[in-house]
Design a protein around this motif. Structure first.
Motif, short mmCIF file in Angstrom:
data_model
loop_
_atom_site.label_atom_id
_atom_site.label_comp_id
_atom_site.label_asym_id
_atom_site.label_seq_id
_atom_site.Cartn_x
_atom_site.Cartn_y
_atom_site.Cartn_z
N GLU A 179 -1.57 -1.91 -4.39
CA GLU A 179 -1.79 -2.27 -5.79
C GLU A 179 -0.83 -1.47 -6.66
OE1 GLU A 179 -5.65 -3.24 -7.33
OE2 GLU A 179 -5.37 -1.90 -9.04
N SER A 192 0.44 -0.53 -10.52
CA SER A 192 0.10 -0.50 -11.95
C SER A 192 1.40 -0.51 -12.74
CB SER A 192 -0.71 0.77 -12.27
OG SER A 192 -1.08 0.78 -13.63
N ASP A 251 -4.42 -6.66 -20.51
CA ASP A 251 -4.19 -6.40 -19.10
C ASP A 251 -4.31 -7.71 -18.31
OD1 ASP A 251 -3.80 -3.70 -19.41
OD2 ASP A 251 -5.87 -3.16 -18.94
N ARG A 286 -3.91 -9.39 -14.16
CA ARG A 286 -3.91 -9.03 -12.74
C ARG A 286 -3.45 -10.24 -11.93
NH1 ARG A 286 -7.85 -8.58 -8.47
NH2 ARG A 286 -7.60 -6.64 -7.28
N THR A 319 -0.96 -6.36 -5.12
CA THR A 319 -1.56 -6.80 -6.37
C THR A 319 -0.81 -6.13 -7.51
OG1 THR A 319 -3.76 -7.12 -5.42
CG2 THR A 319 -3.65 -6.78 -7.79
N LYS A 349 -1.24 -5.04 -11.28
CA LYS A 349 -2.06 -4.84 -12.46
C LYS A 349 -1.11 -4.58 -13.61
CE LYS A 349 -6.07 -2.46 -14.30
NZ LYS A 349 -7.09 -1.39 -14.10
#
Length: 338
Positions: A228, A230, A289, A291, A298, A300
């Motif tokens: 993931e 960010s 935000d 996703r 992933t 984000k």
């Protein structure tokens, strides 16, 4: 048992088969396009893309002459964009090496870029009616239940074993109807959850149904390293124009996307952007935000609005944005904001 299953399956398929646009042809080019589109994508999602694509590029020749950006635009929303690049490159190879005629030998088909054993088998079977088993997740599910195979179908050795078993079934039979019968049976009856065994043409021969293990099989345990990220994602504007950058490589190669960095704040984004593009931005506001999930990662995305004090290269109006191939991850951001 092994001599009965294929006859029952083929008979059931001919009476119940789904009416799909890529089934009403034995043109290997059209079958190839459909099979590439169907990788990691549902049939229902693929149909409109397939019809638009074939309408625009009805032949290998027309695809080979196309601009890659137009191919990407028609692919927009399907995901796994490297598939689009591979079919474009392969169309040129088909023109140069095979005079625009799709090869009919399995090994030649397998040698083409972006084509693996399953796709080569599917084309060989559907277009040329050769005895190759097209073993995908659907076929693995059906056959592992019928023969009560308790090995993990996510392992190559299990796939190989089931393929060899299926190849024995297909000899001297209609390979196209057999392979597509497995697909339709998996879609309509032998579903992942709650298989409708009482309606299945193979229930009398199915070992997992006999032993009440149909809800346990198949065993499919994949080792996935999911990451993931960010990201600070920038809506960068100058007056009524928006900045989009063409990706040169990586996950979304040749697609246009928003600038984003794996940094801790919009102020770090500004510093990184100035380092890369030698221009200073002003942070205006936090937007929202988002996703987006890919197969092994992933994103984000923390979306902020930034403003440039002057026009930058690669800035587009709202109307121009509509003509660019933009990945779903960023398109859903752009369409919700502009």
């Amino acid at each position: 048992m092994i001599n009965m299953i294929q006859d029952k399956l083929i008979k059931w398929y001919k009476e119940n088969k789904r009416d799909l646009p890529f089934r009403n042809t034995d043109d290997p080019y059209k079958i190839w396009i459909s099979e590439i589109m169907l990788q990691q994508t549902t049939v229902a999602a693929v149909i409109p893309y397939y019809e638009r694509f074939i309408n625009r590029f009805p032949t290998i020749s027309s695809l080979s002459k196309a601009d890659l950006e137009e191919v990407y635009k028609l692919w927009e929303g399907l995901g796994y964009y490297r598939r689009a690049k591979h079919i474009h490159e392969t169309s040129k190879i088909l023109m140069e090496k095979y005079d625009g005629i799709f090869p009919n030998e399995y090994e030649d088909i397998l040698s083409l870029k972006g084509i693996g054993p399953y796709t080569a088998s599917a084309i060989s079977s559907f277009a040329f009616h050769k005895s190759y088993s097209a073993i995908d997740g659907n076929a693995l599910r059906v056959l592992s239940r019928v023969f009560e195979i308790k090995e993990n179908i996510a392992l190559n050795k299990t796939v190989k074993m089931i393929t060899e078993l299926s190849n024995k079934l297909i000899v001297d039979h209609d390979s196209s109807s057999y392979n597509q019968g497995l697909m339709d049976l998996a879609n309509m009856i032998c579903k992942v959850k709650n298989p409708q065994c009482t309606n299945c043409p193979l229930s009398d021969d199915c070992l997992s149904y006999k032993h009440h293990s149909e809800k346990l099989l198949p065993i499919s345990i994949k080792k996935v390293n999911h990451k993931e990220l960010s990201l600070i994602t920038g809506i960068i504007t100058y007056e009524d124009q928006y900045l989009l950058i063409k990706n040169d490589d990586g996950l979304l190669e040749n697609m246009y996307g928003l600038v984003q960095y794996e940094v801790e704040s919009p102020y770090s984004f500004i510093s990184k952007f100035e380092e890369d593009y030698h221009e200073r931005l002003e942070a205006v506001s936090f937007i929202k935000d988002y996703r987006h999930v890919f197969t092994h990662r992933t994103w984000k995305m923390h979306v902020y609005h930034f403003v440039s004090s002057k026009p930058l290269d690669h800035m587009y109006t709202k109307e121009e944005l509509l003509t660019l191939p933009i990945p779903t991850a960023h398109k859903k951001i752009i369409t919700s904001i502009i």
